[in-house]
Each structure stands twice: as C-alpha cells, then as structure tokens.
Design a protein around this motif. Structure first.
Motif, mmCIF file in Angstrom:
data_model
loop_
_atom_site.group_PDB
_atom_site.id
_atom_site.type_symbol
_atom_site.label_atom_id
_atom_site.label_comp_id
_atom_site.label_asym_id
_atom_site.label_seq_id
_atom_site.Cartn_x
_atom_site.Cartn_y
_atom_site.Cartn_z
ATOM 1 N N PHE A 86 -62.002 97.596 -59.805
ATOM 2 C CA PHE A 86 -62.781 97.619 -58.751
ATOM 3 C C PHE A 86 -62.675 98.319 -57.493
ATOM 4 C CE2 PHE A 86 -63.780 93.744 -60.822
ATOM 5 C CZ PHE A 86 -65.463 92.968 -60.143
ATOM 6 N N ARG A 87 -61.110 98.468 -58.293
ATOM 7 C CA ARG A 87 -60.674 100.025 -56.951
ATOM 8 C C ARG A 87 -61.525 101.048 -56.787
ATOM 9 N NH1 ARG A 87 -54.314 101.853 -56.024
ATOM 10 N NH2 ARG A 87 -55.135 103.783 -54.354
ATOM 11 N N HIS A 88 -61.625 101.692 -58.309
ATOM 12 C CA HIS A 88 -61.938 103.120 -57.867
ATOM 13 C C HIS A 88 -63.384 103.067 -58.810
ATOM 14 C CE1 HIS A 88 -57.935 104.441 -58.259
ATOM 15 N NE2 HIS A 88 -57.724 103.960 -59.103
ATOM 16 N N ALA A 89 -64.116 101.998 -59.318
ATOM 17 C CA ALA A 89 -65.308 102.233 -60.112
ATOM 18 C C ALA A 89 -66.473 100.512 -60.579
ATOM 19 C CB ALA A 89 -65.660 102.900 -61.375
ATOM 20 N N TRP A 90 -65.961 99.932 -59.074
ATOM 21 C CA TRP A 90 -66.751 98.361 -59.808
ATOM 22 C C TRP A 90 -67.568 98.275 -60.531
ATOM 23 C CZ3 TRP A 90 -72.002 97.394 -58.489
ATOM 24 C CH2 TRP A 90 -72.589 98.053 -57.192
ATOM 25 N N ARG A 91 -69.059 98.966 -60.943
ATOM 26 C CA ARG A 91 -69.415 98.852 -61.615
ATOM 27 C C ARG A 91 -68.603 98.426 -63.088
ATOM 28 N NH1 ARG A 91 -74.302 103.380 -62.131
ATOM 29 N NH2 ARG A 91 -72.158 104.555 -61.944
ATOM 30 N N PHE A 92 -67.917 99.238 -62.898
ATOM 31 C CA PHE A 92 -67.077 99.164 -64.080
ATOM 32 C C PHE A 92 -66.291 97.685 -64.097
ATOM 33 C CE2 PHE A 92 -63.639 99.629 -67.402
ATOM 34 C CZ PHE A 92 -64.396 100.486 -68.695
ATOM 35 N N GLY A 93 -66.076 97.731 -63.413
ATOM 36 C CA GLY A 93 -65.390 95.776 -63.076
ATOM 37 C C GLY A 93 -66.319 95.135 -63.606
ATOM 38 N N LEU A 94 -67.838 95.253 -62.879
ATOM 39 C CA LEU A 94 -68.405 94.025 -63.383
ATOM 40 C C LEU A 94 -68.784 93.830 -65.125
ATOM 41 C CD1 LEU A 94 -71.032 94.353 -60.665
ATOM 42 C CD2 LEU A 94 -69.360 92.699 -60.758
ATOM 43 N N PHE A 95 -68.777 95.382 -65.472
ATOM 44 C CA PHE A 95 -68.717 95.261 -66.569
ATOM 45 C C PHE A 95 -67.853 94.630 -67.857
ATOM 46 C CE2 PHE A 95 -67.001 97.756 -70.694
ATOM 47 C CZ PHE A 95 -67.974 97.467 -71.731
ATOM 48 N N PHE A 96 -66.820 94.745 -67.235
ATOM 49 C CA PHE A 96 -65.595 93.734 -67.681
ATOM 50 C C PHE A 96 -65.271 92.346 -67.726
ATOM 51 C CE2 PHE A 96 -61.669 91.656 -66.038
ATOM 52 C CZ PHE A 96 -60.875 92.336 -67.749
ATOM 53 N N LEU A 97 -65.817 92.391 -66.493
ATOM 54 C CA LEU A 97 -65.979 90.926 -66.282
ATOM 55 C C LEU A 97 -67.735 89.928 -67.655
ATOM 56 C CD1 LEU A 97 -65.145 89.997 -62.900
ATOM 57 C CD2 LEU A 97 -63.991 89.333 -64.472
ATOM 58 N N PHE A 98 -68.624 90.777 -67.063
ATOM 59 C CA PHE A 98 -69.750 90.347 -67.606
ATOM 60 C C PHE A 98 -69.709 89.482 -69.324
ATOM 61 C CE2 PHE A 98 -73.556 90.766 -70.370
ATOM 62 C CZ PHE A 98 -74.285 89.596 -69.997
#
Length: 393
Positions: free
Chosen positions: A123-135
């Motif tokens: 989420f610090r560097h690429a918030w969209r990747f963070g959402l991909f992780f959580l989904f």
C-alpha cells in the motif's frame, strides 16, 4: 546498429497452470500475431522434449520476394533459441491439496505477509497491488461469514437447535456449490497458491523450493554456454522473483559469468517486490543488488499503467535497499496501444488478462512487443529508448 543473427533467450513465465509445452504453444500463437502486425516471417520449431528446461528454436526473417540469382542477401534473418524456465512443478505442488487445505494455506500466507510488513509495503508503494493482495482473502472471508450465518440461522430465529440439522448442510452446500464455482471466476484458490509461493520465495525456508532453484540455476548455466550475439533473460510477474533468485545464484557462484556477453534482463509486469518487501526476504534483496551491480547486465523493467498487478513507476532496485546501485531502466507501456479498441474493451475489466498481455501477441504496432524483444532482429536494448526503431529500416 548491428542486427542480431543469433540469440539465446531464457524466459521465466508467471504463476500459471501451464507447463513448458503449453508456454511454447502460446509463444507460437503470439509470434504469429506479431509477424502479421509487423510484416515479417516467423517459424517456431518443435519443442526439444529432451532438453531441461523445454527449449525450441524460432526463426524470423524479413518478408521479401525471392531474390534473383546474383542479387545478394534476401534480407535479415534471426535465429533464437528459447528456453522456457517454467515453474509448473511448483504450481502443481501448491495446488495439489484439497480445497480446505488450500484455503488454510492461503490464509496462513496472508497472515505471514502481513506480519512481515509486506502488505504495508504494497500500500505504501502501489496501493492497487495492495488491493489485489487483499481481494481473494476478503472475498473468501465474506463467504465463510455467510456460510456461518446460514448454519446458525435457526438459532438466530429462535428455533430449536435441532433445526441446525438442515441449516448446517444448507450452509455447506452454499459454500461448495455456490461460492466455490463463483470464486473460480476470479481464480481465488490459484491466487491463494500464488501468495503461498511468494512467501516461499521471500523466506527461502522450503527445501523443495530451494533445491529446485539450485537445479534451475545449473540448467540455465548450461544454456548460457551456447554462443550467441545476445542473451535475453525475460521474466513475467512471479517469474521475475524466480529469475532474480536463479541469476543471483549464478552471480554468487561465478561473479564474471556474464563477462563479455551482451545480456538484457527484461522484467515484465514484475512482481519481485511482491516477495522482496517481506522483512525476511534478505536473500532475494541481496540478489537483486547483485544483478543491478553487474555491469554486464542491462536491466529493463517493463511496467504498465493499466495493469494493477505490478509496481507502476516503483524503482525495484532502490526499494529493495540498493539506492546506490545502478537502477533498472523503466519502460512504461499502455495495453490499449497494443490492442484494437474492441479487443481492449473486452479485456480491460479482467485484471489477470490485462496482466498477461505483456507476453501475448499484439493487434497493432506498439512501442512494446514481446516477440520482437525475444526473437526480433534488433537488439533487445532498443526497447529502452522510445524513439528507437523496433524493426530495421
């Protein structure tokens, strides 16, 4: 600029349920698309099943009429030997358990990544990747809550506990026959396994994974012995973490292994930081530094704005702790430039499909083309400059 006549390619695919033969078939389809778009000829040879990893030859050439006798060369010709360093054996191992064991392993991986600061880094560097992780985890957690609600529904309505004899099986039917088929649209259990592999490549605490990486390093070392004008080491998604480990192992063994060779390391939609942002991933981060500091390797990091499953505009070398090392050259591409409007409209909401476009064939001539990168006549380094020609004039 000297054209490439002979090339060796080591490609590390992403986390997909495809073996080397299937990856070769997809490469052939993509190469035909590229050839039709750019106007050259391509011939993809059969897979050499005796080789490990699977390898095959690709010949590309200028599409010209047959020259008259005595008129000279028929045009440029390039021969590339492609080695598919797939990790299908690891994918199958991670997907071998029953549904319950895969769900438990997935949530365990999720907790480990959170505990080690991976999610915070996403989420610090690429918030969209963070959402991909959580989904996938949020989706499955919601299904588990709904399943539990159905099971205890009689209690909530004030009925006799005996009514749970029907509500329990009903809840189980909901999870098995409704949620699981629905979740497959989003490849949920496959993503669970992907995160389990991310933990394994970060922690390096699984003997089976570590032994496999050592074995692949030996195989890659053998492939590099073949003479060529250029060596391209390409990787897609999770394959970039695998490639970083394998190349790092080679550099640890032989620091001068690439000396005198033209080597391009191309990471496409790279997920190195998927693993490297875990606090325990010290070995992976060290190997990223080894690659970045190797003067014989040109590192091209291909990123895409419309791909949420990559670290867009994030300097992978610096974030891995090597701010003082030469940084990978960022190449920013757009999927919509590679496809027709109708084709892009069909896939744009499917993020996994958009993420695969790095290694698929184009509809249009665009600044990036995977086939030209790996078997075109121009050096792979031309993709580092947006003004360079992708084909000879």
């Amino acid at each position: 600029m000297k054209l490439i006549e002979k090339r060796v390619v080591l490609h590390f695919p992403g986390f997909e349920p495809l073996d080397g033969i299937a990856h070769r078939a997809r490469y052939e389809r993509s190469a035909r698309q590229s050839a039709a778009v750019w106007g050259y000829s391509v011939e993809t040879g059969a897979a050499d099943k005796r080789s490990d990893p699977i390898s095959f030859e690709v010949r590309t050439a200028e599409r010209v009429a047959a020259p008259e006798v005595g008129t000279g060369s028929p045009g440029w010709q390039t021969k590339s030997r492609i080695h598919m360093v797939d990790h299908d054996i690891l994918v199958r191992k991670l997907r071998a358990g029953n549904t319950l064991s895969q769900i438990i392993a997935g949530f365990r991986s999720c907790a480990e990544i959170m505990f080690e600061g991976g999610m915070r880094g996403y989420f610090r560097h690429a918030w969209r990747f963070g959402l991909f992780f959580l989904f996938p985890f949020l989706l499955t957690a919601l299904a588990i809550v709904l399943t539990a609600q159905i099971a205890i529904m009689p209690y909530g309505l004030g009925f006799s506990p005996w009514h749970m004899l029907w509500s329990g099986p009903l809840a189980l039917c909901f999870f098995i026959f409704a949620f699981l088929p629905f979740s497959e649209r989003f490849h949920t259990l496959h993503l669970f396994a992907d995160w389990e592999m991310a933990v394994a490549l970060g922690r390096m605490d699984r003997t089976d994974f570590n032994d496999w990486l050592e074995d692949r390093a030996t195989a890659v070392r053998k492939a590099l012995e073949e003479e060529a004008d250029e060596y391209v080491i390409s990787s897609h998604s999770m394959g970039s973490s695998v490639a970083a480990h394998v190349i790092g192992i080679l550099l640890e063994r032989e620091p001068d292994i690439f000396k005198g060779k033209r080597v391009v390391f191309a990471t496409l939609g790279s997920a190195i930081l998927q693993c490297a942002l875990m606090s325990s991933a010290t070995l992976l981060r060290a190997r990223v530094g080894l690659i970045a500091r190797c003067l014989d390797i040109s590192w091209l990091d291909v990123q895409c704005l419309t791909d949420s499953i990559n670290f867009y505009k994030v300097p992978v070398v610096a974030v891995s702790g090597h701010e003082d090392a030469p940084q990978a050259k960022m190449i920013l591409i757009r999927v919509k430039q590679m496809l027709t409007r109708e084709h892009y409209r069909k896939i744009r909401k499917d993020q996994l499909r958009v993420h695969r476009q790095y290694v698929l064939g184009p509809d249009l001539q665009a600044p990036f083309d995977f086939t030209l990168l790996t078997c075109g006549p121009m050096p792979a380094s031309v993709f580092a400059d947006p003004d360079e020609k992708r084909m000879p004039g």
